[in-house]
Design an enzyme around this catalytic site. Structure first.
Site, PDB file in Angstrom:
ATOM      1  N   ARG A   1       0.828  -1.216   0.000  1.00 49.68           N
ATOM      2  CA  ARG A   1       0.000   0.000   0.000  1.00 49.68           C
ATOM      3  C   ARG A   1       0.863   1.266   0.000  1.00 49.68           C
ATOM      4  NH1 ARG A   1      -3.027  -3.644   3.623  1.00 49.68           N
ATOM      5  NH2 ARG A   1      -1.190  -3.386   4.909  1.00 49.68           N
TER       6      ARG A   1
ATOM      7  N   ARG B   1      10.345   0.080   9.295  1.00 53.69           N
ATOM      8  CA  ARG B   1      10.695  -0.234  10.683  1.00 53.69           C
ATOM      9  C   ARG B   1      12.216  -0.171  10.799  1.00 53.69           C
ATOM     10  NH1 ARG B   1       6.256   0.805  11.995  1.00 53.69           N
ATOM     11  NH2 ARG B   1       4.697  -0.554  12.951  1.00 53.69           N
TER      12      ARG B   1
ATOM     13  N   GLU C   1      14.878   2.231  18.590  1.00 54.76           N
ATOM     14  CA  GLU C   1      14.137   3.404  19.032  1.00 54.76           C
ATOM     15  C   GLU C   1      13.438   3.179  20.363  1.00 54.76           C
ATOM     16  OE1 GLU C   1      11.722   3.679  15.327  1.00 54.76           O
ATOM     17  OE2 GLU C   1      10.062   3.900  16.681  1.00 54.76           O
TER      18      GLU C   1
ATOM     19  N   HIS D   1       9.672   8.953  14.239  1.00 53.05           N
ATOM     20  CA  HIS D   1       8.558   8.016  13.983  1.00 53.05           C
ATOM     21  C   HIS D   1       7.207   8.749  13.967  1.00 53.05           C
ATOM     22  CE1 HIS D   1       7.540   3.464  14.216  1.00 53.05           C
ATOM     23  NE2 HIS D   1       6.699   4.109  13.421  1.00 53.05           N
ATOM     24  N   ILE D   2       7.108   9.737  13.079  1.00 49.15           N
ATOM     25  CA  ILE D   2       5.876  10.540  13.009  1.00 49.15           C
ATOM     26  C   ILE D   2       5.196  10.438  11.643  1.00 49.15           C
ATOM     27  CG2 ILE D   2       6.544  12.241  14.764  1.00 49.15           C
ATOM     28  CD1 ILE D   2       7.371  14.085  12.346  1.00 49.15           C
TER      29      ILE D   2
HETATM   30  P1  NAD Z   1       1.842  -3.822   2.907  1.00 47.70           P
HETATM   31  O1  NAD Z   1       1.647  -5.140   3.558  1.00 47.70           O
HETATM   32  O2  NAD Z   1       0.733  -3.266   2.068  1.00 47.70           O
HETATM   33  O3  NAD Z   1       3.173  -3.834   2.008  1.00 47.70           O
HETATM   34  C1  NAD Z   1       4.334  -4.518   2.318  1.00 47.70           C
HETATM   35  C2  NAD Z   1       4.928  -5.065   1.013  1.00 47.70           C
HETATM   36  O4  NAD Z   1       6.229  -5.573   1.275  1.00 47.70           O
HETATM   37  C3  NAD Z   1       4.101  -6.214   0.402  1.00 47.70           C
HETATM   38  O5  NAD Z   1       3.804  -5.930  -0.936  1.00 47.70           O
HETATM   39  C4  NAD Z   1       5.029  -7.428   0.539  1.00 47.70           C
HETATM   40  O6  NAD Z   1       4.857  -8.373  -0.512  1.00 47.70           O
HETATM   41  C5  NAD Z   1       6.387  -6.746   0.480  1.00 47.70           C
HETATM   42  N1  NAD Z   1       7.527  -7.529   0.986  1.00 47.70           N
HETATM   43  C6  NAD Z   1       7.570  -8.383   2.030  1.00 47.70           C
HETATM   44  N2  NAD Z   1       8.815  -8.877   2.172  1.00 47.70           N
HETATM   45  C7  NAD Z   1       9.577  -8.314   1.216  1.00 47.70           C
HETATM   46  C8  NAD Z   1      10.951  -8.410   0.846  1.00 47.70           C
HETATM   47  N3  NAD Z   1      11.795  -9.193   1.506  1.00 47.70           N
HETATM   48  N4  NAD Z   1      11.395  -7.674  -0.196  1.00 47.70           N
HETATM   49  C9  NAD Z   1      10.552  -6.871  -0.888  1.00 47.70           C
HETATM   50  N5  NAD Z   1       9.238  -6.747  -0.582  1.00 47.70           N
HETATM   51  C10 NAD Z   1       8.765  -7.447   0.449  1.00 47.70           C
HETATM   52  O7  NAD Z   1       2.186  -2.812   4.083  1.00 47.70           O
HETATM   53  P2  NAD Z   1       2.081  -1.211   4.085  1.00 47.70           P
HETATM   54  O8  NAD Z   1       0.752  -0.796   4.585  1.00 47.70           O
HETATM   55  O9  NAD Z   1       2.565  -0.687   2.786  1.00 47.70           O
HETATM   56  O10 NAD Z   1       3.133  -0.874   5.242  1.00 47.70           O
HETATM   57  C11 NAD Z   1       4.493  -1.240   5.105  1.00 47.70           C
HETATM   58  C12 NAD Z   1       5.224  -1.105   6.434  1.00 47.70           C
HETATM   59  O11 NAD Z   1       5.357   0.264   6.764  1.00 47.70           O
HETATM   60  C13 NAD Z   1       4.471  -1.700   7.638  1.00 47.70           C
HETATM   61  O12 NAD Z   1       4.732  -3.078   7.794  1.00 47.70           O
HETATM   62  C14 NAD Z   1       4.955  -0.878   8.799  1.00 47.70           C
HETATM   63  O13 NAD Z   1       5.961  -1.558   9.508  1.00 47.70           O
HETATM   64  C15 NAD Z   1       5.521   0.379   8.160  1.00 47.70           C
HETATM   65  N6  NAD Z   1       4.795   1.579   8.610  1.00 47.70           N
HETATM   66  C16 NAD Z   1       5.496   2.583   9.211  1.00 47.70           C
HETATM   67  C17 NAD Z   1       4.827   3.731   9.631  1.00 47.70           C
HETATM   68  C18 NAD Z   1       5.535   4.874  10.287  1.00 47.70           C
HETATM   69  O14 NAD Z   1       4.920   5.576  11.075  1.00 47.70           O
HETATM   70  N7  NAD Z   1       6.797   5.130   9.980  1.00 47.70           N
HETATM   71  C19 NAD Z   1       3.447   3.847   9.444  1.00 47.70           C
HETATM   72  C20 NAD Z   1       2.781   2.810   8.807  1.00 47.70           C
HETATM   73  C21 NAD Z   1       3.465   1.674   8.399  1.00 47.70           C
END
Ligand code: NAD
Length: 323
Positions: A159, A242, A271, A289-290
């Protein structure tokens, strides 16, 4: 009366939804500006039917055990759920939910803000100007990097990764390359993107690399010293996924030695601690982390987490079940 334990204060709309259902809602107000302590978690989970957890809570088997036999759901207030013992929850028949989708836009925007900030040296220039160092316009003063038409490598085209790519393509005419276990031909057609089979083949081709994978055993230190050396010395690394996905000490060394040009990070390996070397470097842009931190997004996350709890406590399947 069903009890919901909320480990830290969240936007009021989520709390109201739960109270309107007649649940007893216990909010751990003491943890407003810090993580909840293990003692607070252990005492709050006792007799709770549901826990609304925050990514700063390490919910392990010991805490879950104290929640039994009442505890039925842990609703994480985040899309990532690496703070929860998923296997332990499954073994105890405790459902786990997250808040996907509602934070995609906010995180993608923040990712792009970081990308532009590091490429244009915004924090460094701001510091320079405020310190009274701006004496005259200079042809070579604080030169940055162009973004338009550069190669952007997306690691994890889910996403958030797709939304970042959309901004890059529509706003900056960037060339999109991506790697993901699941190729997306439709996305490739729409955004003229190129699928690259491995991260090792992706890194040498990119001017900017943005990480969007979940934290799992297989993605811990996905970016390590060896992979940093596969990037161009002119390239930038952006991480809003992360912290432990990047070996932070290796990154600090790479930035110091010019292995890569710069990095922008919203998440950190240990963190809230941040590598001391990293903090001293001007070519590292750092936010605490915002990325999902807008009023609208945080309220939507509260709504989704509360809705997941309501579904389970009223005997239905929640929308955002992760296991
Ligand atoms: P998502 O599940 O939609 O997307 C993750 C993608 O990574 C998937 O398409 C998956 O197939 C792919 N993937 C898994 N392992 C992989 C690898 N080894 N190499 C390449 N691709 C790989 O998740 P999302 O909603 O896009 O969120 C992604 C991540 O962002 C979350 O898991 C979360 O940890 C992080 N996040 C951080 C914040 C923040 O505040 N900084 C906020 C929201 C999410």
């Amino acid at each position: 009366m069903k009890k919901v334990f909320v480990t830290r204060p969240i936007p009021e709309n989520g709390i109201k939804m739960l109270k309107d259902k007649g649940f007893e809602v216990v909010v751990n107000d003491a943890a407003k500006d810090r993580a909840a302590t293990k003692e607070e978690l252990l005492s709050g989970v006792k007799g709770a039917d549901a826990v609304l957890s925050i990514l700063t809570d390490k919910i392990d088997a010991e805490i879950m055990e104290v929640g039994l036999p009442t505890l039925k759901i842990i609703a994480n207030y985040a899309v990532g759920y690496d703070n929860l013992d998923i296997k332990g929850a499954k073994e105890r028949n405790i459902l786990v939910t997250n808040t996907p989708g509602v934070l995609t836009e906010a995180v993608a925007e923040h990712t792009f803000a970081l990308l532009l900030a590091v490429a244009k040296r915004i924090p460094e220039a701001d510091k320079f100007a405020r310190a009274g160092n701006y004496h005259a316009w200079g042809p070579e003063l604080l030169l940055g990097t162009d973004v338009a038409e550069k190669n952007l490598g997306i690691v994890g085209l889910g996403r958030i990764g797709s939304e970042v790519a959309r901004h890059a393509y529509n706003g900056f005419n960037m060339k999109i390359l991506y790697t993901d276990p699941k190729p997306n031909p439709e996305f490739e057609k729409t955004f003229n993107a190129t699928y690259v089979d491995t991260i090792d083949n992706l890194l040498p081709q990119c001017d900017f690399v943005s990480i969007h994978v979940p934290l799992m055993d297989s993605t811990r230190h996905l970016i390590n010293d060896e992979r940093l050396h596969k990037m161009k010395p002119t390239a930038y690394l952006i991480n809003t996924s992360r912290g432990p996905i990047v070996d932070e000490a290796a990154l600090a060394k790479a930035l110091k030695e010019g292995t890569i040009k710069g990095a922008a990070l919203d998440v950190f390996e240990f963190e809230p601690a941040i590598n001391e070397d990293l903090k001293k470097l001007d070519n590292a842009v750092i936010t605490p982390h915002i990325a999902s931190g807008t009023m609208k997004t945080r309220a939507k996350m509260a709504e989704l987490a509360a809705a997941n709890i309501i579904e389970v406590l009223e005997g239905r399947t929640p929308a955002n079940l992760v296991q």
